[in-house]
Motif scaffolding. Structure first.
Motif, PDB file in Angstrom:
ATOM      1  N   ASP A   1       7.470   0.439  -5.870  1.00 32.29           N
ATOM      2  CA  ASP A   1       8.261   1.823  -6.300  1.00 32.29           C
ATOM      3  C   ASP A   1       9.381   1.284  -7.082  1.00 32.29           C
ATOM      4  O   ASP A   1       9.662   1.857  -8.155  1.00 32.29           O
ATOM      5  CB  ASP A   1       8.349   2.612  -4.963  1.00 32.29           C
ATOM      6  N   PHE A   2      10.115   0.405  -6.558  1.00 38.04           N
ATOM      7  CA  PHE A   2      11.534  -0.066  -7.162  1.00 38.04           C
ATOM      8  C   PHE A   2      11.299  -0.810  -8.315  1.00 38.04           C
ATOM      9  O   PHE A   2      12.116  -0.658  -9.427  1.00 38.04           O
ATOM     10  CB  PHE A   2      12.300  -0.915  -6.133  1.00 38.04           C
ATOM     11  N   TRP A   3      10.287  -1.558  -8.733  1.00 37.10           N
ATOM     12  CA  TRP A   3       9.830  -2.121  -9.947  1.00 37.10           C
ATOM     13  C   TRP A   3       9.609  -0.950 -10.964  1.00 37.10           C
ATOM     14  O   TRP A   3      10.246  -1.082 -11.991  1.00 37.10           O
ATOM     15  CB  TRP A   3       8.665  -2.963  -9.785  1.00 37.10           C
TER      16      TRP A   3
ATOM     17  N   ASN B   1       9.809   2.653   6.032  1.00 34.96           N
ATOM     18  CA  ASN B   1      10.439   3.968   6.182  1.00 34.96           C
ATOM     19  C   ASN B   1      11.082   4.607   4.931  1.00 34.96           C
ATOM     20  O   ASN B   1      11.347   5.717   4.737  1.00 34.96           O
ATOM     21  CB  ASN B   1      11.913   3.825   6.876  1.00 34.96           C
ATOM     22  N   GLY B   2      10.756   3.934   3.643  1.00 33.41           N
ATOM     23  CA  GLY B   2      11.184   4.458   2.265  1.00 33.41           C
ATOM     24  C   GLY B   2      10.288   4.008   1.491  1.00 33.41           C
ATOM     25  O   GLY B   2       9.077   3.691   1.281  1.00 33.41           O
ATOM     26  N   LYS B   3      10.878   3.628   0.235  1.00 32.09           N
ATOM     27  CA  LYS B   3      10.060   3.275  -1.211  1.00 32.09           C
ATOM     28  C   LYS B   3       9.495   1.744  -0.757  1.00 32.09           C
ATOM     29  O   LYS B   3      10.295   0.998   0.189  1.00 32.09           O
ATOM     30  CB  LYS B   3      10.883   3.311  -2.184  1.00 32.09           C
ATOM     31  N   LEU B   4       8.721   1.224  -1.437  1.00 30.17           N
ATOM     32  CA  LEU B   4       8.059  -0.294  -1.431  1.00 30.17           C
ATOM     33  C   LEU B   4       8.713  -0.908  -2.598  1.00 30.17           C
ATOM     34  O   LEU B   4       9.336  -0.123  -3.444  1.00 30.17           O
ATOM     35  CB  LEU B   4       6.591  -0.265  -1.542  1.00 30.17           C
TER      36      LEU B   4
ATOM     37  N   ASP C   1       0.944  -1.209   0.059  1.00 30.49           N
ATOM     38  CA  ASP C   1       0.230  -0.049   0.139  1.00 30.49           C
ATOM     39  C   ASP C   1       0.920   1.300  -0.069  1.00 30.49           C
ATOM     40  O   ASP C   1       1.515   1.518   0.821  1.00 30.49           O
ATOM     41  CB  ASP C   1      -0.892   0.099   1.159  1.00 30.49           C
ATOM     42  N   SER C   2       0.574   2.139  -0.883  1.00 29.39           N
ATOM     43  CA  SER C   2       1.402   3.256  -1.238  1.00 29.39           C
ATOM     44  C   SER C   2       0.282   4.602  -0.579  1.00 29.39           C
ATOM     45  O   SER C   2       1.032   5.617  -0.784  1.00 29.39           O
ATOM     46  CB  SER C   2       1.810   3.589  -2.529  1.00 29.39           C
ATOM     47  N   GLY C   3      -0.409   4.362   0.038  1.00 27.76           N
ATOM     48  CA  GLY C   3      -1.233   5.383   0.918  1.00 27.76           C
ATOM     49  C   GLY C   3      -2.784   5.555   0.659  1.00 27.76           C
ATOM     50  O   GLY C   3      -3.282   6.437   0.989  1.00 27.76           O
TER      51      GLY C   3
ATOM     52  N   TYR D   1       7.247   6.830   9.995  1.00 32.29           N
ATOM     53  CA  TYR D   1       7.266   6.250   8.435  1.00 32.29           C
ATOM     54  C   TYR D   1       7.574   7.344   7.662  1.00 32.29           C
ATOM     55  O   TYR D   1       7.360   8.741   7.769  1.00 32.29           O
ATOM     56  CB  TYR D   1       5.541   5.863   8.094  1.00 32.29           C
ATOM     57  N   GLY D   2       8.131   6.710   6.481  1.00 29.51           N
ATOM     58  CA  GLY D   2       8.822   8.064   5.502  1.00 29.51           C
ATOM     59  C   GLY D   2      10.131   8.630   5.652  1.00 29.51           C
ATOM     60  O   GLY D   2      10.676   9.543   5.084  1.00 29.51           O
TER      61      GLY D   2
END
Length: 222
Positions: free
Chosen positions: A78-80, A72-75, A39-41, A57-58
């Motif tokens: 996101d990296f995909w 704490n950062g990207k999921l 989940d990104s938000g 978080y973040g």
């Protein structure tokens, strides 16, 4: 075995593209379904106690802002998107004023606390996987308005299922009376199969389904 072969083929495709410097043409869109692992938000926009819109978080996210990601950062999603040269992060579908660019390049439909079993989301007070599919259908309507095409060029990631066991099986004493573990696994797998079939019917042709992490049943007292 078929799933292992599929993942190998996908990784081989990515590896080949990397070696030929043609990775930007592999996929045009990334679409994400799942739970807190992805989940990104979206949970920021619904009435639920399960939110990650506050520190810490973040703290490692660009701008050091809490976005709703339980990280704490990207999921991984996101990296995909970044690896494939599509964009740096995948925004939540419920984000206000989401841009046509993000509709064209992909969004995130996941909700923290969700699961294939609708009871899981009801207990967590979040959106079910079934309703994630509804959000996806609404997305398709807007996508057609933006670019006039379907989603054949999308990479779809599905990361969900842990809550179905931790919340809807282990945390419900009566669940073991309704299902043996083997029967419950078959029940969840059938739900997954139906979900994948629905996505396929709506044009999704390349899907990655994440397996579940190791889980230990917590000790119960009384």
């Amino acid at each position: 075995m078929a799933f292992v072969v599929f993942i190998f083929a996908l990784l081989l495709k990515v590896s080949t593209a990397l070696s030929s410097q043609d990775i930007n043409h592999l996929f045009s869109t990334v679409l994400i379904f799942g739970d807190s692992t992805a989940d990104s938000g979206n949970n920021n926009y619904i009435n639920t106690p399960l939110k990650a819109d506050h520190p810490p978080y973040g703290e490692d996210f660009p701008g050091k802002i809490p976005t709703g990601r339980f990280s704490n950062g990207k999921l991984v999603s996101d990296f995909w998107a970044s690896l494939l040269g599509i964009k740096q992060t995948v925004p939540p579908f419920l984000q206000l004023n989401i841009s046509d660019f993000d509709i064209r390049t992909g969004v995130n439909f996941t909700f923290v606390g969700s699961g294939y079993n609708d009871m899981t989301a009801q207990i967590s007070q979040v959106i079910t996987v079934t309703k994630q599919l509804y959000c996806f259908k609404e997305y398709i309507k807007r996508l057609k308005k933006v670019v006039g095409i379907k989603v054949e060029g999308a990479l779809v990631s599905i990361s969900v299922g842990t809550n179905d066991f931790m919340i809807s099986y282990y945390d419900l004493p009566s669940r073991g009376d309704d299902f043996s573990m083997d029967d419950y696994q078959d029940y969840i797998l059938k739900k997954l199969q139906n979900f994948v079939n629905e996505l396929y019917k709506h044009g999704c042709q390349t899907m990655v389904v994440s397996g579940l992490p190791l889980m230990e049943r917590s000790t119960r007292f009384g």
